[in-house]
Motif scaffolding. Structure first.
Motif, PDB file in Angstrom:
ATOM      1  N   GLY A  16       0.821  -1.215   0.000  1.00 30.36           N
ATOM      2  CA  GLY A  16       0.000   0.000   0.000  1.00 30.36           C
ATOM      3  C   GLY A  16       0.850   1.258   0.000  1.00 30.36           C
ATOM      4  O   GLY A  16       0.552   2.229  -0.705  1.00 30.36           O
ATOM      5  N   LEU A  17       1.918   1.238   0.778  1.00 25.87           N
ATOM      6  CA  LEU A  17       2.826   2.386   0.804  1.00 25.87           C
ATOM      7  C   LEU A  17       3.548   2.557  -0.524  1.00 25.87           C
ATOM      8  O   LEU A  17       3.720   3.681  -1.010  1.00 25.87           O
ATOM      9  CB  LEU A  17       3.827   2.236   1.947  1.00 25.87           C
ATOM     10  CG  LEU A  17       3.246   2.392   3.351  1.00 25.87           C
ATOM     11  CD1 LEU A  17       4.279   2.008   4.399  1.00 25.87           C
ATOM     12  CD2 LEU A  17       2.730   3.794   3.576  1.00 25.87           C
ATOM     13  N   VAL A  18       3.962   1.444  -1.127  1.00 26.18           N
ATOM     14  CA  VAL A  18       4.626   1.504  -2.438  1.00 26.18           C
ATOM     15  C   VAL A  18       3.665   2.044  -3.495  1.00 26.18           C
ATOM     16  O   VAL A  18       4.039   2.886  -4.315  1.00 26.18           O
ATOM     17  CB  VAL A  18       5.162   0.114  -2.848  1.00 26.18           C
ATOM     18  CG1 VAL A  18       5.563   0.086  -4.312  1.00 26.18           C
ATOM     19  CG2 VAL A  18       6.336  -0.272  -1.965  1.00 26.18           C
ATOM     20  N   TRP A  19       2.420   1.588  -3.453  1.00 29.59           N
ATOM     21  CA  TRP A  19       1.429   2.064  -4.411  1.00 29.59           C
ATOM     22  C   TRP A  19       1.203   3.562  -4.226  1.00 29.59           C
ATOM     23  O   TRP A  19       1.165   4.322  -5.191  1.00 29.59           O
ATOM     24  CB  TRP A  19       0.128   1.318  -4.237  1.00 29.59           C
ATOM     25  CG  TRP A  19      -0.894   1.621  -5.304  1.00 29.59           C
ATOM     26  CD1 TRP A  19      -0.900   2.691  -6.149  1.00 29.59           C
ATOM     27  CD2 TRP A  19      -2.033   0.859  -5.631  1.00 29.59           C
ATOM     28  NE1 TRP A  19      -1.992   2.632  -6.974  1.00 29.59           N
ATOM     29  CE2 TRP A  19      -2.699   1.520  -6.674  1.00 29.59           C
ATOM     30  CE3 TRP A  19      -2.558  -0.300  -5.143  1.00 29.59           C
ATOM     31  CZ2 TRP A  19      -3.867   1.035  -7.226  1.00 29.59           C
ATOM     32  CZ3 TRP A  19      -3.727  -0.778  -5.697  1.00 29.59           C
ATOM     33  CH2 TRP A  19      -4.365  -0.118  -6.741  1.00 29.59           C
ATOM     34  N   GLY A  20       1.077   3.997  -2.983  1.00 27.24           N
ATOM     35  CA  GLY A  20       0.895   5.424  -2.716  1.00 27.24           C
ATOM     36  C   GLY A  20       2.091   6.247  -3.169  1.00 27.24           C
ATOM     37  O   GLY A  20       1.939   7.323  -3.747  1.00 27.24           O
ATOM     38  N   LEU A  21       3.285   5.745  -2.919  1.00 27.10           N
ATOM     39  CA  LEU A  21       4.499   6.450  -3.332  1.00 27.10           C
ATOM     40  C   LEU A  21       4.583   6.529  -4.854  1.00 27.10           C
ATOM     41  O   LEU A  21       4.916   7.578  -5.411  1.00 27.10           O
ATOM     42  CB  LEU A  21       5.720   5.739  -2.758  1.00 27.10           C
ATOM     43  CG  LEU A  21       7.044   6.462  -2.827  1.00 27.10           C
ATOM     44  CD1 LEU A  21       6.978   7.772  -2.054  1.00 27.10           C
ATOM     45  CD2 LEU A  21       8.145   5.590  -2.270  1.00 27.10           C
ATOM     46  N   ALA A  22       4.264   5.428  -5.528  1.00 35.47           N
ATOM     47  CA  ALA A  22       4.286   5.435  -6.997  1.00 35.47           C
ATOM     48  C   ALA A  22       3.246   6.409  -7.545  1.00 35.47           C
ATOM     49  O   ALA A  22       3.523   7.145  -8.497  1.00 35.47           O
ATOM     50  CB  ALA A  22       4.020   4.027  -7.527  1.00 35.47           C
ATOM     51  N   MET A  27       3.471   7.465 -11.319  1.00 35.04           N
ATOM     52  CA  MET A  27       3.607   6.154 -11.949  1.00 35.04           C
ATOM     53  C   MET A  27       2.330   5.358 -11.747  1.00 35.04           C
ATOM     54  O   MET A  27       1.745   5.379 -10.666  1.00 35.04           O
ATOM     55  CB  MET A  27       4.783   5.386 -11.338  1.00 35.04           C
ATOM     56  CG  MET A  27       6.131   5.998 -11.652  1.00 35.04           C
ATOM     57  SD  MET A  27       7.501   4.998 -11.072  1.00 35.04           S
ATOM     58  CE  MET A  27       7.432   5.294  -9.328  1.00 35.04           C
ATOM     59  N   ALA A  28       1.920   4.671 -12.767  1.00 35.80           N
ATOM     60  CA  ALA A  28       0.732   3.830 -12.675  1.00 35.80           C
ATOM     61  C   ALA A  28       1.156   2.380 -12.463  1.00 35.80           C
ATOM     62  O   ALA A  28       1.974   1.855 -13.206  1.00 35.80           O
ATOM     63  CB  ALA A  28      -0.089   3.955 -13.944  1.00 35.80           C
ATOM     64  N   LEU A  29       0.618   1.769 -11.428  1.00 39.52           N
ATOM     65  CA  LEU A  29       0.889   0.364 -11.158  1.00 39.52           C
ATOM     66  C   LEU A  29      -0.328  -0.455 -11.568  1.00 39.52           C
ATOM     67  O   LEU A  29      -1.436   0.063 -11.651  1.00 39.52           O
ATOM     68  CB  LEU A  29       1.194   0.172  -9.673  1.00 39.52           C
ATOM     69  CG  LEU A  29       2.461   0.890  -9.183  1.00 39.52           C
ATOM     70  CD1 LEU A  29       2.637   0.673  -7.688  1.00 39.52           C
ATOM     71  CD2 LEU A  29       3.691   0.404  -9.918  1.00 39.52           C
ATOM     72  N   PRO A  30      -0.151  -1.745 -11.814  1.00 34.73           N
ATOM     73  CA  PRO A  30      -1.280  -2.576 -12.245  1.00 34.73           C
ATOM     74  C   PRO A  30      -2.407  -2.587 -11.202  1.00 34.73           C
ATOM     75  O   PRO A  30      -2.146  -2.571  -9.993  1.00 34.73           O
ATOM     76  CB  PRO A  30      -0.678  -3.968 -12.389  1.00 34.73           C
ATOM     77  CG  PRO A  30       0.783  -3.788 -12.387  1.00 34.73           C
ATOM     78  CD  PRO A  30       1.091  -2.495 -11.733  1.00 34.73           C
ATOM     79  N   ASP A  31      -3.633  -2.636 -11.675  1.00 33.20           N
ATOM     80  CA  ASP A  31      -4.784  -2.644 -10.778  1.00 33.20           C
ATOM     81  C   ASP A  31      -4.840  -3.888  -9.909  1.00 33.20           C
ATOM     82  O   ASP A  31      -5.400  -3.855  -8.816  1.00 33.20           O
ATOM     83  CB  ASP A  31      -6.079  -2.522 -11.577  1.00 33.20           C
ATOM     84  CG  ASP A  31      -6.247  -1.141 -12.174  1.00 33.20           C
ATOM     85  OD1 ASP A  31      -5.631  -0.188 -11.644  1.00 33.20           O
ATOM     86  OD2 ASP A  31      -6.990  -1.011 -13.160  1.00 33.20           O
ATOM     87  N   VAL A  32      -4.255  -4.980 -10.387  1.00 33.54           N
ATOM     88  CA  VAL A  32      -4.274  -6.207  -9.597  1.00 33.54           C
ATOM     89  C   VAL A  32      -3.507  -6.020  -8.277  1.00 33.54           C
ATOM     90  O   VAL A  32      -3.786  -6.709  -7.297  1.00 33.54           O
ATOM     91  CB  VAL A  32      -3.718  -7.394 -10.420  1.00 33.54           C
ATOM     92  CG1 VAL A  32      -2.216  -7.273 -10.601  1.00 33.54           C
ATOM     93  CG2 VAL A  32      -4.081  -8.706  -9.779  1.00 33.54           C
ATOM     94  N   LEU A  33      -2.584  -5.074  -8.246  1.00 26.45           N
ATOM     95  CA  LEU A  33      -1.846  -4.807  -7.016  1.00 26.45           C
ATOM     96  C   LEU A  33      -2.791  -4.336  -5.907  1.00 26.45           C
ATOM     97  O   LEU A  33      -2.616  -4.693  -4.747  1.00 26.45           O
ATOM     98  CB  LEU A  33      -0.749  -3.762  -7.255  1.00 26.45           C
ATOM     99  CG  LEU A  33       0.151  -3.455  -6.072  1.00 26.45           C
ATOM    100  CD1 LEU A  33       0.899  -4.701  -5.619  1.00 26.45           C
ATOM    101  CD2 LEU A  33       1.127  -2.356  -6.432  1.00 26.45           C
TER     102      LEU A  33
END
Length: 110
Positions: A16-22, A27-33
């Protein structure tokens, strides 16, 4: 089993922190994350967080949620701070849902 739950919770929070930081840096991360974050934190809530002080966890989650959705615009940090807190709040809320499931289960079990 408790150790697995603890590591699932840590994994959900870290992702969750990595997704927020990205997100903060565009940066867009995959939705499956997002699904992995919620599932890991939910299972961590069931297996680990429900064993501790539930009231304190619910209060901490509510406080994190309130901070995550604070209007950071007034500080000029909305693009960087808010997504990081929102990623952590996502994991915390999923963990709280797991704790809630266990609480209700313990109320209704014979």
């Amino acid at each position: 089993m408790d150790n697995i739950g603890k590591w699932l919770w840590i994994l959900g929070l870290a992702l969750g922190l990595v997704w927020g930081l990205a997100t903060a840096f565009g940066m867009a991360l995959p939705d499956v994350l997002g699904s992995v974050i919620v599932l890991a934190a939910f299972l961590g809530g069931i297996l680990h967080l429900s064993k501790g002080d539930r009231t304190a966890y619910f209060i901490a989650t509510a406080a994190l949620w309130a901070v995550a959705f604070t209007p950071w615009v007034m500080f000029g940090l909305e693009a960087y701070v808010a997504p990081i807190f929102q990623g952590a709040a996502t994991a915390a809320l999923a963990g709280a849902a797991g704790v809630l499931v266990m609480t209700i289960y313990e109320w209704v079990k014979p």
